[in-house]
Design an enzyme around this catalytic site. Structure first.
Site, PDB file in Angstrom:
ATOM      1  CB  ALA A  70      -0.753   0.098   1.210  1.00 50.07           C
ATOM      2  N   GLY A 115       0.340  -5.781   0.190  1.00 45.00           N
ATOM      3  CA  GLY A 115      -0.740  -5.586  -0.795  1.00 45.00           C
ATOM      4  C   GLY A 115      -0.183  -6.214  -2.126  1.00 45.00           C
ATOM      5  CD  GLU A 118      -2.869  -8.490   1.609  1.00 47.68           C
ATOM      6  OE1 GLU A 118      -3.607  -8.969   2.493  1.00 47.68           O
ATOM      7  OE2 GLU A 118      -2.844  -7.138   1.457  1.00 47.68           O
ATOM      8  CD  GLU A 138       0.283  -6.069   5.289  1.00 52.25           C
ATOM      9  OE1 GLU A 138      -0.135  -6.203   4.125  1.00 52.25           O
ATOM     10  OE2 GLU A 138       1.030  -6.905   5.602  1.00 52.25           O
TER      11      GLU A 138
END
Length: 272
Positions: A70, A115, A118, A138
């Site tokens: 992110a 991310g 992910e 995270e």
């Protein structure tokens, strides 16, 4: 307010049955800005709807990596939890990937974090260069993975390894990732990665699109349903494919080839 993108955050290319999505914020290691997330979802939907595209490849531009996660600058300050929740719903790339029935290949080099990992987990096949580095950082930011990391990772590498990665935020090398099944193929070099990915994507694109979609559906279902239910789904999809022009053409071609030469002892016979 986040700065406007100076370049297109997503580049899309279509060639020979392959739809290629390139994350295009190389100076930020392709960090997931709101604009990139939105364009990514749009690109997935467009390639899913394109009948000439049979396989989708996702890669990252730039030397430093696939995606560093992110864009922290955009998410450092939360003005409203309601607004944050609505923003996630509008640009949920994780949900967008679930709606794609075509095979998705991740071509991963360099950093693949947060991310970015992910996104890779949402793909069906993950291929990496030797310099790839994987991690979910995270927890060090007082957060948890929010794009499918806590759900998909355990299904792919097992609960124990997934718990270790999520709780410790420790990074994993390409060879470690291959050893635990996080990636299935590691190229000899970064330069070889795109060639290897394109070769595999071309091979898949040459096969029946219905068979690819049904094979993906049945295999993904195996992690969510009990065995009898999975076998019923497999049988139903197998039967549905029997009447497709692609299947009948393939069977005819195989029969003609078999009539010209002895059938190898290792030849597979379709079940059902």
């Amino acid at each position: 307010m986040p700065e406007a993108e100076s370049v297109e955050p997503i580049l899309v290319d279509r060639t020979a049955g392959i739809g290629w999505i390139r994350l295009n914020r190389p100076r930020q290691i392709n960090a997931l800005s709101l604009a990139l997330r939105s364009d990514f979802c749009t690109a997935l939907a467009e390639l899913q709807a394109d009948r000439d595209v049979h396989v989708i490849v996702i890669s990252g531009n730039g030397e430093r990596g696939f995606c560093a996660g992110a864009d922290i600058k955009e998410f450092a300050e939360v003005h409203s939890l309601t607004e944050a929740r609505q923003a996630r719903a509008v640009v949920s790339w994780s949900a967008a990937m679930e709606r794609v029935t075509k095979p998705i290949i991740a071509a991963i080099h360099g950093y693949c974090l947060g991310g970015g990992l992910e996104i890779a987990l949402g793909c069906d096949i993950r291929m990496a260069s030797p310099d790839a580095v994987f991690g979910l950082p995270e927890i060090t930011l007082g957060q948890i993975p929010g794009g499918g990391g806590t759900q998909r990772l355990a299904r792919i590498i097992g609960l124990g390894r997934a718990m270790d990665m999520v709780l410790t935020a420790e990074r994993m090398s390409a060879l470690e990732a291959k050893s635990c099944g996080l990636v299935t193929r590691v190229s000899e070099s970064r330069d070889a990665l795109e060639y290897d990915v394109r070769t595999l994507a071309s091979a898949l694109a040459s096969r029946g699109s219905a068979a690819l979609a049904f094979a993906k559906e049945a295999t993904k279902a195996s992690t969510d349903v009990d065995l009898p239910s999975g076998l019923r789904l497999e049988g139903d999809l197998f039967t549905l494919l029997m009447s497709t022009p692609e299947r009948m053409a393939a069977a005819k071609a195989f029969q003609n080839k078999s009539n010209r030469a002895p059938l190898p002892l290792t030849a597979a016979v379709a079940g059902g």
